[in-house]
Motif scaffolding. Structure first.
Motif, mmCIF file in Angstrom:
data_model
loop_
_atom_site.group_PDB
_atom_site.id
_atom_site.type_symbol
_atom_site.label_atom_id
_atom_site.label_comp_id
_atom_site.label_asym_id
_atom_site.label_seq_id
_atom_site.Cartn_x
_atom_site.Cartn_y
_atom_site.Cartn_z
ATOM 1 N N MET A 34 0.822 -1.214 0.000
ATOM 2 C CA MET A 34 0.000 0.000 0.000
ATOM 3 C C MET A 34 0.854 1.262 0.000
ATOM 4 N N VAL A 35 2.010 1.193 0.650
ATOM 5 C CA VAL A 35 2.871 2.370 0.742
ATOM 6 C C VAL A 35 3.709 2.553 -0.523
ATOM 7 N N LEU A 36 3.967 1.475 -1.233
ATOM 8 C CA LEU A 36 4.876 1.519 -2.383
ATOM 9 C C LEU A 36 4.486 2.564 -3.433
ATOM 10 N N PRO A 37 3.220 2.661 -3.882
ATOM 11 C CA PRO A 37 2.895 3.678 -4.897
ATOM 12 C C PRO A 37 3.210 5.111 -4.434
ATOM 13 N N ALA A 38 2.863 5.435 -3.195
ATOM 14 C CA ALA A 38 3.146 6.775 -2.683
ATOM 15 C C ALA A 38 4.654 7.013 -2.600
ATOM 16 N N PHE A 39 5.397 5.981 -2.181
ATOM 17 C CA PHE A 39 6.847 6.109 -2.091
ATOM 18 C C PHE A 39 7.462 6.358 -3.464
ATOM 19 N N LEU A 40 6.994 5.621 -4.472
ATOM 20 C CA LEU A 40 7.534 5.797 -5.823
ATOM 21 C C LEU A 40 7.238 7.192 -6.359
ATOM 22 N N LEU A 41 6.011 7.668 -6.151
ATOM 23 C CA LEU A 41 5.668 9.012 -6.606
ATOM 24 C C LEU A 41 6.516 10.064 -5.904
ATOM 25 N N PHE A 42 6.690 9.918 -4.590
ATOM 26 C CA PHE A 42 7.513 10.865 -3.838
ATOM 27 C C PHE A 42 8.964 10.831 -4.315
ATOM 28 N N PHE A 43 9.470 9.626 -4.565
ATOM 29 C CA PHE A 43 10.864 9.491 -4.985
ATOM 30 C C PHE A 43 11.088 10.083 -6.371
ATOM 31 N N VAL A 44 10.150 9.844 -7.275
ATOM 32 C CA VAL A 44 10.325 10.299 -8.656
ATOM 33 C C VAL A 44 10.136 11.809 -8.774
ATOM 34 N N PHE A 45 9.118 12.352 -8.111
ATOM 35 C CA PHE A 45 8.780 13.764 -8.298
ATOM 36 C C PHE A 45 9.358 14.674 -7.217
ATOM 37 N N HIS A 46 9.989 14.116 -6.197
ATOM 38 C CA HIS A 46 10.585 14.956 -5.162
ATOM 39 C C HIS A 46 12.068 14.654 -4.956
ATOM 40 N N THR A 47 12.376 13.402 -4.612
ATOM 41 C CA THR A 47 13.754 13.079 -4.261
ATOM 42 C C THR A 47 14.702 13.230 -5.438
ATOM 43 N N ILE A 48 14.321 12.692 -6.593
ATOM 44 C CA ILE A 48 15.197 12.801 -7.767
ATOM 45 C C ILE A 48 15.421 14.250 -8.174
#
Length: 310
Positions: A34-48
């Protein structure tokens, strides 16, 4: 004489092994899914993007085309750039004044709404309206008021000091920005203070009233110590928000007259996206991020120590 030692009969049943305790610290796999989609979005659009910005802060990139690595040259140049230093000074001025004003006004209004007055629920909704309005739209409305309505009203009343727009003079333009920022931010702070005031037991007020405490004494000795945690939250969030002030300035002055009302965020936007200083302003944004984190942590620790003292 030999003494026979009693022996355990073979037929005696052995103690049954205890069942293993379930591992309560183990998180079910479904939670990770359940957390994975939010984590991926945060990583792609924020962390990177953040990591890319840190990389570009060490280059002379104009925002397009090739770029060369320049090391810490951008960071060193920031401390000798007059425009950058003025932007930091102006941002700290706005943040300090607006943080104090918004908390004083919001706390005063929350105290009034928490008292026994009519239409409390309606007024709470009215006071929260500025928080849901678009800042740019409201900013253009305030710009019209400062540039047209207020000077016309002042001229008709014979007030020469307000007969010209506040936004056209560098000495007074910051006042208009503070007015808009405080008006918009007070709504959220009011809600936080109201929530805090509702946690104060009424028995404390009754006991202090019996002891002859005045309303001001009740506020100092009962109300404020009980809502100190809410005060800390509002102060930290207000300072962080006002340090990043952007839309208010774009709508009212666009950084003018000249560059007198440029905040750090406005300077980063103009220089990085319009002035071909992408690498230089990336370094500025990294420095600004560090300053905001340091100020927020320092403010939080100081106010939390005060909570314990009161």
């Amino acid at each position: 004489m030999a003494v026979d030692t009693p022996t355990r009969p073979d037929s005696a049943p052995e103690a049954a092994p205890r069942p293993a305790r379930p591992d309560r610290t183990r998180i079910p796999r479904a939670f990770y899914v359940m957390v994975l989609p939010a984590f991926l979005l945060f990583f792609v659009f924020h962390t990177i993007p953040v990591l890319q910005g840190i990389y570009y802060s060490f280059t002379d990139s104009p925002g397009y085309g090739p770029a060369e690595f320049v090391g810490f040259r951008n960071y060193i140049a920031l401390f000798t750039d007059g425009r950058v230093l003025h932007a930091y000074w102006f941002t700290l001025l706005i943040a300090a004044v607006a943080t104090i004003l918004v908390n004083v006004i919001a706390l005063a209004i929350a105290l009034g709404l928490n008292s026994k007055i009519k239409f409390k629920t309606t007024l709470r909704g009215v006071y929260f309206i500025p928080n849901v309005l678009a800042i740019l739209v409201v900013g253009y409305i305030f710009s019209y008021l400062f540039n047209n309505s207020l000077p016309a009203l002042a001229t008709s009343l014979g007030i020469d000091s307000l007969s010209t727009s506040l936004l056209t003079d560098a000495k007074t333009a910051w006042i208009g920005i503070v007015i808009l920022a405080v008006w918009q931010a007070a709504a959220f702070n009011i809600i936080i203070y109201i929530a805090g005031l509702q946690t104060v037991p009424q028995e404390l007020y009754e006991a202090s009233a019996i002891d002859g405490a005045s309303p001001w004494r009740q506020f100092r000795s009962v109300t404020f110590p009980m809502i100190a945690g809410f005060f800390t939250i509002n102060m930290v969030l207000s300072l962080k928000t006002f340090l990043q002030i952007f839309d208010h300035i774009i709508a009212l002055t666009n950084g003018g007259p000249g560059t007198d009302t440029e905040s750090v965020s406005v300077l980063i936007y103009k220089g990085g996206f319009q002035g071909g200083e992408y690498g230089y302003q990336s370094a500025n944004s990294v420095l600004f991020f560090v300053i905001i984190v340091v100020l927020s942590i320092t403010q939080l620790r100081v106010l939390q120590r005060r909570e314990v003292s009161v």
